[in-house]
Design a protein around this motif. Structure first.
Motif, PDB file in Angstrom:
ATOM      1  N   LEU A 244       0.870  -1.173   0.000  1.00 38.50           N
ATOM      2  CA  LEU A 244       0.000   0.000   0.000  1.00 38.50           C
ATOM      3  C   LEU A 244       0.904   1.218   0.000  1.00 38.50           C
TER       4      LEU A 244
ATOM      5  N   THR B  41       0.619  11.216   1.829  1.00 36.43           N
ATOM      6  CA  THR B  41      -0.173  12.015   2.757  1.00 36.43           C
ATOM      7  C   THR B  41       0.119  13.494   2.577  1.00 36.43           C
TER       8      THR B  41
ATOM      9  N   LEU C  61      -9.508   4.189   4.972  1.00 30.36           N
ATOM     10  CA  LEU C  61      -9.367   2.969   5.771  1.00 30.36           C
ATOM     11  C   LEU C  61     -10.518   2.713   6.737  1.00 30.36           C
TER      12      LEU C  61
ATOM     13  N   GLY D 123     -13.329   1.272   8.659  1.00 28.38           N
ATOM     14  CA  GLY D 123     -13.994  -0.018   8.620  1.00 28.38           C
ATOM     15  C   GLY D 123     -13.092  -1.189   8.290  1.00 28.38           C
ATOM     16  N   ILE D 124     -11.808  -0.905   8.036  1.00 27.54           N
ATOM     17  CA  ILE D 124     -10.838  -1.971   7.754  1.00 27.54           C
ATOM     18  C   ILE D 124     -10.575  -2.770   9.031  1.00 27.54           C
ATOM     19  N   ALA D 125     -10.347  -4.059   8.890  1.00 29.71           N
ATOM     20  CA  ALA D 125     -10.012  -4.896  10.045  1.00 29.71           C
ATOM     21  C   ALA D 125      -8.607  -4.547  10.539  1.00 29.71           C
ATOM     22  N   PRO D 126      -8.358  -4.683  11.853  1.00 28.82           N
ATOM     23  CA  PRO D 126      -7.032  -4.397  12.392  1.00 28.82           C
ATOM     24  C   PRO D 126      -5.947  -5.172  11.648  1.00 28.82           C
ATOM     25  N   ALA D 127      -4.805  -4.532  11.468  1.00 30.42           N
ATOM     26  CA  ALA D 127      -3.709  -5.151  10.723  1.00 30.42           C
ATOM     27  C   ALA D 127      -2.400  -4.466  11.094  1.00 30.42           C
ATOM     28  N   ALA D 128      -1.307  -5.182  10.896  1.00 32.78           N
ATOM     29  CA  ALA D 128       0.017  -4.584  11.086  1.00 32.78           C
ATOM     30  C   ALA D 128       0.748  -4.656   9.760  1.00 32.78           C
ATOM     31  N   PHE D 129       1.240  -3.515   9.297  1.00 35.50           N
ATOM     32  CA  PHE D 129       1.996  -3.457   8.048  1.00 35.50           C
ATOM     33  C   PHE D 129       3.469  -3.264   8.382  1.00 35.50           C
TER      34      PHE D 129
ATOM     35  N   ILE E 256       6.764  -0.791   7.181  1.00 30.61           N
ATOM     36  CA  ILE E 256       7.221   0.344   6.375  1.00 30.61           C
ATOM     37  C   ILE E 256       8.430  -0.123   5.574  1.00 30.61           C
TER      38      ILE E 256
ATOM     39  N   VAL F 271       4.833   7.003   1.780  1.00 26.83           N
ATOM     40  CA  VAL F 271       5.250   5.805   2.507  1.00 26.83           C
ATOM     41  C   VAL F 271       4.734   4.562   1.788  1.00 26.83           C
TER      42      VAL F 271
ATOM     43  N   TYR G 169       4.056   0.705   2.318  1.00 26.63           N
ATOM     44  CA  TYR G 169       3.864  -0.322   3.343  1.00 26.63           C
ATOM     45  C   TYR G 169       3.778  -1.692   2.693  1.00 26.63           C
TER      46      TYR G 169
END
Lengths: 214, 214
Positions: free
Chosen positions: A167, A171, A183, A185-191, A193, A205, A207
């Motif tokens: 992604l 910004t 974003l 309503g997106i389900a929790p997630a860890a990306f 960098i 950035v 991701y």
């Protein structure tokens, strides 16, 4: 080959301001989200214009264009319209006779339609969803990557279906206050960098999506 | 002297996850927002701990501490509680006998209370609003700056009253999906990016507030 989303957002997370229309496709204040790119030589070249700023940011935009073998976008990003194509005053898209893509573009829509061939770019209309559009884009992209360009709904669906490897978020230092959230309503997630390009105009950035929901 | 807000947010704009509690003050997943800082030598030193990573990011955190002559924060950031202090099990704050601030902290609350003096840090409880807390912090800070540390509500009010010169946002590569939004409901504004520190753990951007609403 990777599938990546690439989109500009406001500091408060909107990809468009409130009340988008044919006259103001990005909603109130939304044009500010793209001020960083329209000044760049790379963007201007793809849009048939001379001049513009060169440098790392412009080269980065050029690389994004070069790595992209096919695009996926939503109906609204293509024309701003909805419903049958007959009633869409913008049914050939925003970009005139020679769109800047120069690669196949898969448009997600509920309204079937034969492909639209313009100079350098063919638009293919996909009525069976984002996953199908991404699969078709992957076939068309060859060795190159697939770019999911927006809008927010299409990117969210691609994320939720686990279709994205990356992604890329640009910004802009702007608060829109309302509009279309990228974003929400997106389900929790860890990306992760993987790359950041800081500039005075926007923070870019990249991701890596390390956790997908399919 | 400048007044700046400094806060960590998720990629989807939350300063805390859903369902904050005494056990989980930052809500579900919220601890991830501060992973970037707790590993740094500068943060560990101010919390009485050895070791940690050094480098530009740690030095930047050190500079933030050094430039801060007084802090402003909300009641929930101080104790997690609400209502009368009698019923607040955390009425001396989260930080034990020797809080890391070592400068006066002005806590915005509806519940009056005499100042709380702990080793190195005095907490002053301000019942007449964020603007008053910032004014008192400016008096206390001397030549140094005033840091508005959160939560989101206090930072939003400071923004809305035109009290902030700068907003420093540390964006962690995490999607929380829900929680306390930093900027939801803020009026449209354009900021200026004055400094960006990109790291693999978080993206640190300092914005100058060029447009205020007072």
């Amino acid at each position: 080959m990777r599938t990546f989303a690439d989109i500009s957002v406001s500091l408060d997370g909107y990809v468009a301001g409130p009340a988008p229309s044919l006259e103001e496709p990005l909603g109130r204040g939304g044009e500010q989200l793209h001020e960083w790119v329209v000044r760049l030589a790379a963007w201007r070249r793809t849009h048939g214009l001379d001049g513009g700023e060169d440098g790392p940011e412009s080269r980065w935009v050029e690389e994004i264009v070069e790595r992209t073998g096919a695009y996926v976008m939503g109906r609204r990003m293509f024309s701003g319209g909805e419903g049958p194509w007959d009633g869409d005053p913008n049914a050939t898209g925003w970009w005139g006779d020679e769109p800047p893509f120069r690669a196949p573009v898969f448009v997600v829509t509920h309204q079937p339609r034969p492909p639209l061939e313009l100079t350098g770019t063919t638009f293919v209309f996909v009525t069976d969803g984002v996953a199908s559009a991404v699969a078709q884009a992957r076939d068309a992209a060859g060795d190159r990557d697939v770019q999911v360009s927006g809008g927010a709904e299409v990117i969210r669906q691609a994320l939720e279906h686990g279709l994205l490897d990356e992604l890329q978020v640009h910004t802009a230092p702007v608060v829109l206050g309302a509009g279309t959230s990228l974003l929400a309503g997106i389900a929790p997630a860890a990306f992760q960098i993987v790359e950041t390009i800081p500039t005075p105009q926007a923070t870019h950035v990249r991701y890596r999506i390390t956790q997908t929901h399919s």
